[in-house]
Design a protein around this motif. Structure first.
Motif, PDB file in Angstrom:
ATOM      1  N   PRO A   1       0.809  -1.229   0.000  1.00 44.65           N
ATOM      2  CA  PRO A   1       0.000   0.000   0.000  1.00 44.65           C
ATOM      3  C   PRO A   1       0.838   1.273   0.000  1.00 44.65           C
ATOM      4  N   GLU A   2       1.870   1.341   0.837  1.00 42.16           N
ATOM      5  CA  GLU A   2       2.691   2.550   0.884  1.00 42.16           C
ATOM      6  C   GLU A   2       3.403   2.799  -0.437  1.00 42.16           C
ATOM      7  N   ALA A   3       3.840   1.729  -1.103  1.00 40.18           N
ATOM      8  CA  ALA A   3       4.555   1.899  -2.373  1.00 40.18           C
ATOM      9  C   ALA A   3       3.647   2.405  -3.483  1.00 40.18           C
ATOM     10  N   SER A   4       2.343   2.440  -3.230  1.00 45.55           N
ATOM     11  CA  SER A   4       1.445   2.994  -4.241  1.00 45.55           C
ATOM     12  C   SER A   4       1.657   4.482  -4.410  1.00 45.55           C
ATOM     13  N   TRP A   5       2.237   5.133  -3.373  1.00 39.21           N
ATOM     14  CA  TRP A   5       2.513   6.563  -3.529  1.00 39.21           C
ATOM     15  C   TRP A   5       3.602   6.819  -4.579  1.00 39.21           C
ATOM     16  N   PRO A   6       4.823   6.210  -4.480  1.00 44.89           N
ATOM     17  CA  PRO A   6       5.784   6.435  -5.568  1.00 44.89           C
ATOM     18  C   PRO A   6       5.287   5.907  -6.911  1.00 44.89           C
ATOM     19  N   LEU A   7       4.377   4.918  -6.871  1.00 43.35           N
ATOM     20  CA  LEU A   7       3.818   4.420  -8.129  1.00 43.35           C
ATOM     21  C   LEU A   7       3.062   5.525  -8.862  1.00 43.35           C
ATOM     22  N   THR A   8       2.413   6.438  -8.121  1.00 35.21           N
ATOM     23  CA  THR A   8       1.707   7.533  -8.790  1.00 35.21           C
ATOM     24  C   THR A   8       2.678   8.397  -9.595  1.00 35.21           C
ATOM     25  N   THR A   9       3.896   8.563  -9.079  1.00 33.83           N
ATOM     26  CA  THR A   9       4.912   9.315  -9.827  1.00 33.83           C
ATOM     27  C   THR A   9       5.305   8.570 -11.094  1.00 33.83           C
ATOM     28  N   TRP A  10       5.556   7.256 -10.953  1.00 33.07           N
ATOM     29  CA  TRP A  10       5.977   6.433 -12.095  1.00 33.07           C
ATOM     30  C   TRP A  10       4.896   6.438 -13.182  1.00 33.07           C
ATOM     31  N   VAL A  11       3.641   6.279 -12.779  1.00 30.38           N
ATOM     32  CA  VAL A  11       2.545   6.232 -13.745  1.00 30.38           C
ATOM     33  C   VAL A  11       2.398   7.566 -14.461  1.00 30.38           C
ATOM     34  N   ARG A  12       2.504   8.657 -13.716  1.00 33.35           N
ATOM     35  CA  ARG A  12       2.385   9.983 -14.340  1.00 33.35           C
ATOM     36  C   ARG A  12       3.475  10.190 -15.396  1.00 33.35           C
ATOM     37  N   ILE A  13       4.679   9.725 -15.116  1.00 38.70           N
ATOM     38  CA  ILE A  13       5.763   9.873 -16.089  1.00 38.70           C
ATOM     39  C   ILE A  13       5.434   9.100 -17.360  1.00 38.70           C
ATOM     40  N   GLN A  14       4.906   7.882 -17.216  1.00 34.83           N
ATOM     41  CA  GLN A  14       4.555   7.089 -18.402  1.00 34.83           C
ATOM     42  C   GLN A  14       3.499   7.807 -19.244  1.00 34.83           C
ATOM     43  N   ILE A  15       2.504   8.403 -18.577  1.00 36.03           N
ATOM     44  CA  ILE A  15       1.455   9.124 -19.311  1.00 36.03           C
ATOM     45  C   ILE A  15       2.048  10.341 -20.016  1.00 36.03           C
ATOM     46  N   ASP A  16       2.918  11.070 -19.313  1.00 37.04           N
ATOM     47  CA  ASP A  16       3.540  12.251 -19.911  1.00 37.04           C
ATOM     48  C   ASP A  16       4.373  11.889 -21.133  1.00 37.04           C
ATOM     49  N   ARG A  17       4.905  10.668 -21.146  1.00 45.34           N
ATOM     50  CA  ARG A  17       5.750  10.237 -22.262  1.00 45.34           C
ATOM     51  C   ARG A  17       4.976   9.494 -23.333  1.00 45.34           C
ATOM     52  N   GLY A  18       3.658   9.486 -23.222  1.00 42.46           N
ATOM     53  CA  GLY A  18       2.844   8.840 -24.245  1.00 42.46           C
ATOM     54  C   GLY A  18       2.741   7.338 -24.091  1.00 42.46           C
ATOM     55  N   LYS A  19       3.126   6.796 -22.946  1.00 39.50           N
ATOM     56  CA  LYS A  19       3.079   5.350 -22.717  1.00 39.50           C
ATOM     57  C   LYS A  19       1.868   5.008 -21.841  1.00 39.50           C
ATOM     58  N   SER A  20       0.705   5.364 -22.338  1.00 40.64           N
ATOM     59  CA  SER A  20      -0.506   5.196 -21.542  1.00 40.64           C
ATOM     60  C   SER A  20      -0.850   3.731 -21.295  1.00 40.64           C
ATOM     61  N   LEU A  21      -0.601   2.861 -22.259  1.00 38.73           N
ATOM     62  CA  LEU A  21      -0.899   1.436 -22.062  1.00 38.73           C
ATOM     63  C   LEU A  21      -0.046   0.853 -20.939  1.00 38.73           C
ATOM     64  N   GLU A  22       1.246   1.248 -20.894  1.00 39.05           N
ATOM     65  CA  GLU A  22       2.117   0.790 -19.812  1.00 39.05           C
ATOM     66  C   GLU A  22       1.623   1.304 -18.462  1.00 39.05           C
ATOM     67  N   ALA A  23       1.135   2.550 -18.455  1.00 31.13           N
ATOM     68  CA  ALA A  23       0.617   3.131 -17.219  1.00 31.13           C
ATOM     69  C   ALA A  23      -0.594   2.346 -16.722  1.00 31.13           C
ATOM     70  N   ILE A  24      -1.526   2.028 -17.618  1.00 35.09           N
ATOM     71  CA  ILE A  24      -2.726   1.272 -17.246  1.00 35.09           C
ATOM     72  C   ILE A  24      -2.351  -0.107 -16.720  1.00 35.09           C
ATOM     73  N   ALA A  25      -1.406  -0.763 -17.402  1.00 33.62           N
ATOM     74  CA  ALA A  25      -0.987  -2.102 -16.987  1.00 33.62           C
ATOM     75  C   ALA A  25      -0.364  -2.081 -15.594  1.00 33.62           C
ATOM     76  N   ALA A  26       0.417  -1.048 -15.294  1.00 32.08           N
ATOM     77  CA  ALA A  26       1.059  -0.953 -13.973  1.00 32.08           C
ATOM     78  C   ALA A  26       0.025  -0.761 -12.873  1.00 32.08           C
ATOM     79  N   VAL A  27      -0.967   0.061 -13.143  1.00 34.20           N
ATOM     80  CA  VAL A  27      -2.040   0.274 -12.163  1.00 34.20           C
ATOM     81  C   VAL A  27      -2.802  -1.027 -11.926  1.00 34.20           C
ATOM     82  N   ASP A  28      -3.113  -1.741 -12.998  1.00 34.97           N
ATOM     83  CA  ASP A  28      -3.844  -3.007 -12.866  1.00 34.97           C
ATOM     84  C   ASP A  28      -3.031  -4.031 -12.080  1.00 34.97           C
ATOM     85  N   ARG A  29      -1.708  -4.072 -12.291  1.00 29.53           N
ATOM     86  CA  ARG A  29      -0.867  -5.013 -11.541  1.00 29.53           C
ATOM     87  C   ARG A  29      -0.899  -4.684 -10.054  1.00 29.53           C
TER      88      ARG A  29
END
Length: 264
Positions: A154-182
């Motif tokens: 649960p706590e690691a979900s906070w840095p995950l928000t940073t990682w996911v935002r970077i993927q979206i900013d770089r146009g890697k939206s599918l990777e971002a969705i997959a990471a959230v689902d995992r």
């Protein structure tokens, strides 16, 4: 006469006890005073307590924790008001360079935390550094720090928000969705973690892909989960580091819930 002697002895006792208390627990008392200042929104006073504690007790085991809180304050300096729990600047295209100084101060403060720090402090340092690098637009450096993080608690979900935002900013939206689902799969039905923020980010990713119906469903899920996320956050250490005005927000939230229950 006896009462005078008794009073004198009592005063002498206080004169001896107070320095002893200050010597053995002064750093903890000052950290507590700083925390109370944060909870009342007096950020400058909290910073003064942290600075004085580090100066008066240079060998204190509380110094790494003090620096972590100071870095969190620098991260929030001049931030825009709003209800989001963690603020990310849309800083890669539109940057306000006047805001970079406190971010640099945050990095400098985090660099001063040494390897002998408590385990929980050492775990938070790369998370805060990554977020600071993201705020500065230095995405590669943020990703380097997040590469070793296992996003399965649960706590690691906070840095995950940073990682996911970077993927979206770089146009890697599918990777971002997959990471959230995992992440959702790893914690199952638990209500802990940054689930509302991650659903919101998932909505952003769907929106970037033009999948509007899925984006809307994700945003609705984020809204539904927001109260549970807030309740979970109030018990976490990092929320106290990154949102020093939490006490007021908690009170506002309770008033809002009470108002809704009264008004039906």
């Amino acid at each position: 006469m006896k009462s005078y002697i008794k009073y004198t002895v009592l005063m002498l006792g206080f004169a001896l006890v107070i320095p002893v208390l200050g010597f053995f627990w002064g750093d903890k008392l000052m950290m507590g005073a700083a925390q109370r200042s944060l909870e009342t929104g007096d950020i400058s006073e909290a910073m003064n307590y942290y600075d004085r504690m580090e100066k008066i007790f240079p060998k204190s085991s509380k110094i790494p924790e003090s620096k972590l809180y100071k870095a969190g304050i620098f991260l929030q300096r001049d931030s825009q008001p709003g209800s989001r729990v963690f603020r990310f600047t849309d800083g890669n295209t539109y940057r306000n360079y006047d805001l970079d100084y406190p971010l640099q101060q945050a990095l400098y403060t985090l660099e001063q935390i040494d390897a002998s720090s408590p385990a929980w402090v050492k775990a938070y340092v790369p998370w805060l550094k990554a977020r600071t690098f993201y705020e500065l637009g230095l995405m590669d450096r943020a990703l380097d720090l997040l590469r070793e993080v296992a996003f399965n608690t649960p706590e690691a979900s906070w840095p995950l928000t940073t990682w996911v935002r970077i993927q979206i900013d770089r146009g890697k939206s599918l990777e971002a969705i997959a990471a959230v689902d995992r992440f959702f799969e790893s914690i199952g039905s638990s209500s802990m973690g940054m689930k509302a923020d991650l659903w919101e980010l998932k909505g952003d990713a769907y929106l970037a892909l033009g999948r509007l119906d899925e984006a809307l469903r994700a945003y609705q899920e984020a809204r539904t989960l927001a109260p549970k996320q807030f309740a979970w956050l109030t018990g976490q250490r990092f929320i106290k580091i990154l949102r020093p005005n939490l006490a007021k927000e908690r009170e506002d939230f309770r008033c809002h819930c009470f108002s809704r229950s009264v008004n039906g």
